[in-house]
Design a protein around this motif. Structure first.
Motif, PDB file in Angstrom:
ATOM      1  N   GLY A  99       1.124  -0.934   0.270  1.00 19.77           N
ATOM      2  CA  GLY A  99      -0.019   0.087   0.312  1.00 19.77           C
ATOM      3  C   GLY A  99       0.845   1.366  -0.027  1.00 19.77           C
ATOM      4  N   LEU A 100       0.401   2.268  -0.195  1.00 22.94           N
ATOM      5  CA  LEU A 100       0.679   3.145   0.185  1.00 22.94           C
ATOM      6  C   LEU A 100       0.070   4.672   0.164  1.00 22.94           C
ATOM      7  CD1 LEU A 100       3.145   5.357  -1.115  1.00 22.94           C
ATOM      8  CD2 LEU A 100       1.985   5.435  -3.107  1.00 22.94           C
ATOM      9  N   ARG A 101       0.442   5.734   1.731  1.00 22.11           N
ATOM     10  CA  ARG A 101      -0.140   6.033   1.913  1.00 22.11           C
ATOM     11  C   ARG A 101       0.888   7.372   2.239  1.00 22.11           C
ATOM     12  NH1 ARG A 101      -0.798   5.862   8.723  1.00 22.11           N
ATOM     13  NH2 ARG A 101      -2.537   3.841   7.503  1.00 22.11           N
ATOM     14  N   LEU A 102      -0.431   8.555   1.663  1.00 15.74           N
ATOM     15  CA  LEU A 102      -0.513   9.610   0.711  1.00 15.74           C
ATOM     16  C   LEU A 102      -0.924  10.871   1.787  1.00 15.74           C
ATOM     17  CD1 LEU A 102      -2.104   9.249  -2.886  1.00 15.74           C
ATOM     18  CD2 LEU A 102       1.093   9.087  -2.077  1.00 15.74           C
ATOM     19  N   TYR A 103      -0.536  11.979   2.135  1.00 16.43           N
ATOM     20  CA  TYR A 103      -0.227  13.230   3.320  1.00 16.43           C
ATOM     21  C   TYR A 103      -0.836  14.248   2.255  1.00 16.43           C
ATOM     22  CZ  TYR A 103       0.949  10.191   6.930  1.00 16.43           C
ATOM     23  OH  TYR A 103       1.111   8.389   7.202  1.00 16.43           O
ATOM     24  N   LEU A 104      -1.364  14.840   2.947  1.00 14.12           N
ATOM     25  CA  LEU A 104      -2.056  16.438   2.116  1.00 14.12           C
ATOM     26  C   LEU A 104      -1.824  17.296   2.229  1.00 14.12           C
ATOM     27  CD1 LEU A 104      -3.948  17.657  -0.257  1.00 14.12           C
ATOM     28  CD2 LEU A 104      -4.651  18.652   2.190  1.00 14.12           C
ATOM     29  N   ARG A 105      -0.737  18.333   1.764  1.00 14.85           N
ATOM     30  CA  ARG A 105       0.581  19.566   2.292  1.00 14.85           C
ATOM     31  C   ARG A 105       0.229  20.588   1.602  1.00 14.85           C
ATOM     32  NH1 ARG A 105       5.496  17.703   5.172  1.00 14.85           N
ATOM     33  NH2 ARG A 105       4.862  15.224   5.812  1.00 14.85           N
ATOM     34  N   ARG A 106       0.301  21.314   2.588  1.00 12.64           N
ATOM     35  CA  ARG A 106      -0.305  23.215   2.165  1.00 12.64           C
ATOM     36  C   ARG A 106       1.264  23.181   0.958  1.00 12.64           C
ATOM     37  NH1 ARG A 106      -0.616  28.858   5.641  1.00 12.64           N
ATOM     38  NH2 ARG A 106      -0.540  30.403   3.851  1.00 12.64           N
ATOM     39  N   ARG A 107       2.179  23.022   1.161  1.00 16.52           N
ATOM     40  CA  ARG A 107       3.188  23.068   0.395  1.00 16.52           C
ATOM     41  C   ARG A 107       4.039  21.354  -0.156  1.00 16.52           C
ATOM     42  NH1 ARG A 107       3.457  27.352   3.909  1.00 16.52           N
ATOM     43  NH2 ARG A 107       3.428  29.604   3.046  1.00 16.52           N
ATOM     44  N   ARG A 116       3.467  26.250  -6.307  1.00 15.20           N
ATOM     45  CA  ARG A 116       1.764  25.995  -7.754  1.00 15.20           C
ATOM     46  C   ARG A 116       1.195  26.143  -5.963  1.00 15.20           C
ATOM     47  NH1 ARG A 116       1.498  22.789 -12.149  1.00 15.20           N
ATOM     48  NH2 ARG A 116      -0.158  24.416 -13.207  1.00 15.20           N
ATOM     49  N   SER A 117       1.158  24.709  -5.042  1.00 21.16           N
ATOM     50  CA  SER A 117       0.181  24.669  -5.009  1.00 21.16           C
ATOM     51  C   SER A 117       0.258  23.275  -3.949  1.00 21.16           C
ATOM     52  CB  SER A 117      -1.183  24.002  -6.117  1.00 21.16           C
ATOM     53  OG  SER A 117      -0.686  22.555  -6.321  1.00 21.16           O
ATOM     54  N   TRP A 118      -1.337  23.298  -3.180  1.00 22.07           N
ATOM     55  CA  TRP A 118      -1.018  22.204  -2.345  1.00 22.07           C
ATOM     56  C   TRP A 118      -0.865  20.695  -2.833  1.00 22.07           C
ATOM     57  CZ3 TRP A 118      -6.420  22.675   0.241  1.00 22.07           C
ATOM     58  CH2 TRP A 118      -7.064  23.505   1.043  1.00 22.07           C
ATOM     59  N   SER A 119       0.289  19.556  -2.218  1.00 22.48           N
ATOM     60  CA  SER A 119       0.772  18.541  -3.385  1.00 22.48           C
ATOM     61  C   SER A 119       0.330  17.500  -2.070  1.00 22.48           C
ATOM     62  CB  SER A 119       1.631  19.084  -3.063  1.00 22.48           C
ATOM     63  OG  SER A 119       2.555  18.777  -1.701  1.00 22.48           O
ATOM     64  N   TYR A 120       0.198  16.226  -2.658  1.00 26.82           N
ATOM     65  CA  TYR A 120      -0.184  14.853  -1.905  1.00 26.82           C
ATOM     66  C   TYR A 120       1.606  14.729  -1.755  1.00 26.82           C
ATOM     67  CZ  TYR A 120      -4.986  14.173  -0.560  1.00 26.82           C
ATOM     68  OH  TYR A 120      -6.217  15.496  -0.696  1.00 26.82           O
ATOM     69  N   ARG A 121       1.877  14.072  -0.752  1.00 24.89           N
ATOM     70  CA  ARG A 121       3.267  13.491  -0.609  1.00 24.89           C
ATOM     71  C   ARG A 121       3.300  11.959   0.182  1.00 24.89           C
ATOM     72  NH1 ARG A 121       8.780  15.112   2.964  1.00 24.89           N
ATOM     73  NH2 ARG A 121      10.037  14.679   1.468  1.00 24.89           N
ATOM     74  N   SER A 122       4.094  10.758  -0.686  1.00 25.64           N
ATOM     75  CA  SER A 122       3.896   9.119   0.435  1.00 25.64           C
ATOM     76  C   SER A 122       4.849   9.731   1.361  1.00 25.64           C
ATOM     77  CB  SER A 122       4.654   9.353  -0.413  1.00 25.64           C
ATOM     78  OG  SER A 122       5.712   9.264  -0.545  1.00 25.64           O
ATOM     79  N   GLY A 123       4.275   8.741   2.326  1.00 24.55           N
ATOM     80  CA  GLY A 123       4.928   8.196   3.907  1.00 24.55           C
ATOM     81  C   GLY A 123       5.922   8.522   3.711  1.00 24.55           C
ATOM     82  N   GLY A 159       8.120   9.777   1.326  1.00 23.34           N
ATOM     83  CA  GLY A 159       9.099  10.895   1.042  1.00 23.34           C
ATOM     84  C   GLY A 159       9.770  11.216  -0.365  1.00 23.34           C
ATOM     85  N   LYS A 160       8.703  10.121  -1.169  1.00 18.74           N
ATOM     86  CA  LYS A 160       9.314   9.905  -2.508  1.00 18.74           C
ATOM     87  C   LYS A 160       8.764  10.313  -4.021  1.00 18.74           C
ATOM     88  CE  LYS A 160      11.662   4.936  -2.016  1.00 18.74           C
ATOM     89  NZ  LYS A 160      12.596   3.810  -2.645  1.00 18.74           N
ATOM     90  N   TYR A 161       7.440  10.214  -3.565  1.00 18.46           N
ATOM     91  CA  TYR A 161       6.134  10.770  -4.463  1.00 18.46           C
ATOM     92  C   TYR A 161       5.801  12.029  -3.942  1.00 18.46           C
ATOM     93  CZ  TYR A 161       6.948   6.552  -5.464  1.00 18.46           C
ATOM     94  OH  TYR A 161       8.043   5.172  -5.425  1.00 18.46           O
ATOM     95  N   GLU A 162       5.772  12.960  -4.818  1.00 17.45           N
ATOM     96  CA  GLU A 162       5.169  14.369  -4.505  1.00 17.45           C
ATOM     97  C   GLU A 162       3.836  14.811  -5.964  1.00 17.45           C
ATOM     98  OE1 GLU A 162       4.887  17.728  -1.628  1.00 17.45           O
ATOM     99  OE2 GLU A 162       6.818  16.470  -1.216  1.00 17.45           O
ATOM    100  N   LEU A 163       3.034  15.198  -5.854  1.00 17.65           N
ATOM    101  CA  LEU A 163       2.376  15.179  -6.556  1.00 17.65           C
ATOM    102  C   LEU A 163       1.190  16.670  -6.206  1.00 17.65           C
ATOM    103  CD1 LEU A 163       0.083  12.233  -7.538  1.00 17.65           C
ATOM    104  CD2 LEU A 163       1.853  13.412  -9.579  1.00 17.65           C
ATOM    105  N   HIS A 164       1.306  18.137  -7.249  1.00 14.95           N
ATOM    106  CA  HIS A 164       0.857  18.908  -7.111  1.00 14.95           C
ATOM    107  C   HIS A 164      -1.382  18.392  -6.994  1.00 14.95           C
ATOM    108  CE1 HIS A 164       5.003  21.273  -7.689  1.00 14.95           C
ATOM    109  NE2 HIS A 164       4.589  21.586  -6.695  1.00 14.95           N
TER     110      HIS A 164
END
Length: 248
Positions: A127-135, A148-155, A157-162
């Motif tokens: 599984g993969l857990r993604l955390y919403l971040r303001r930056r 750019r915007s808020w993003s989701y980052r994996s626990g 730390g390898k994956y970040e998506l705006h």
């Protein structure tokens, strides 16, 4: 009022009924794209995200942990004459929005309701857990930039998506259906359009085919779940639909 039926100020002539479909729609409240559950009036071709339909239900201001000093009030249209944009996804906010009069921040109803944690089940215990971040704290997997915007980052730390990148992929891919943000420009043919750019990545990883394949698989899973959240219906059903056409 019957279950699954709603009277809404934005469409006073007819009640709205809860529908669930894999046909994309353009919300008449916030003017953004949606998929899955919506309140709609089919004869009038009128649709609202469930979040947009519920946005005006409470007179109490909305509080968001990213802006602890802000009190967001629901507005059916942006205040003033100047164009407004959503502080979460960076897109224009010409319709329903939550607005803080003190700070001037704005949020689309669906963006304000984005889950702070997404659980993406990769199968086989992966599984993969993604955390919403303001930056964003690392380069976005899609565009390679941090801002750019808020993003989701994996626990891990390898994956970040705006959130902005995911929204742009949706809008660009469905442009032929919505003609620049309006109603459907062509008859629906029953096929969900492919999300262009979902497979593209600016994420640098180590050498090795195995690592590359696993990175792509996990990144695709992350995109799938962020898309389902941005669309305003983060359910397993919608995630499955989205996942079926990310890489076609």
């Amino acid at each position: 009022m019957k279950y699954g039926q709603l009277s809404h100020f934005s469409h006073p002539n007819h009640p709205l009924h809860l529908h669930n479909s894999d046909v994309p729609f353009n919300c008449d409240g916030c003017r953004e794209v949606g998929l899955g559950s919506r309140f709609s009036c089919p004869p009038c071709n009128f649709d609202l995200h469930t979040h947009c339909a519920a946005a005006a239900a409470s007179p109490a201001p909305l509080r968001h942990p990213f802006y602890p000093k802000c009190a967001f009030q629901f507005l059916p249209r942006p205040p003033g004459d100047a164009p407004r944009y959503c502080n979460a996804c960076g897109r224009d906010a010409p319709g329903f929005l939550f607005h803080c009069r003190t700070c001037g921040f704005d949020l689309h109803p669906c963006c304000a309701a984005l889950p702070h944690v997404l659980e993406a089940d990769g199968g086989g215990g992966g599984g993969l857990r993604l955390y919403l971040r303001r930056r964003a704290s690392s380069p976005c997997h899609r565009c390679g930039r941090k801002g750019r915007s808020w993003s989701y980052r994996s626990g891990c730390g390898k994956y970040e998506l705006h959130v902005a990148c995911v929204t742009e992929m949706l809008v660009d891919s469905w442009q032929e259906l919505y003609g620049g943000g309006g109603k459907k420009a062509a008859p629906w043919n029953g096929n969900i359009p492919r999300i262009r750019g979902a497979a593209a990545s600016h994420h640098r990883i180590g050498s090795g085919k195995g690592k590359v394949r696993r990175c792509c698989e996990v990144a695709a899973m992350a995109v799938q779940f962020v898309i389902s959240a941005v669309l305003g219906d983060p359910t397993a059903m919608i995630a499955g639909i989205v996942g079926s056409f990310i890489f076609r």
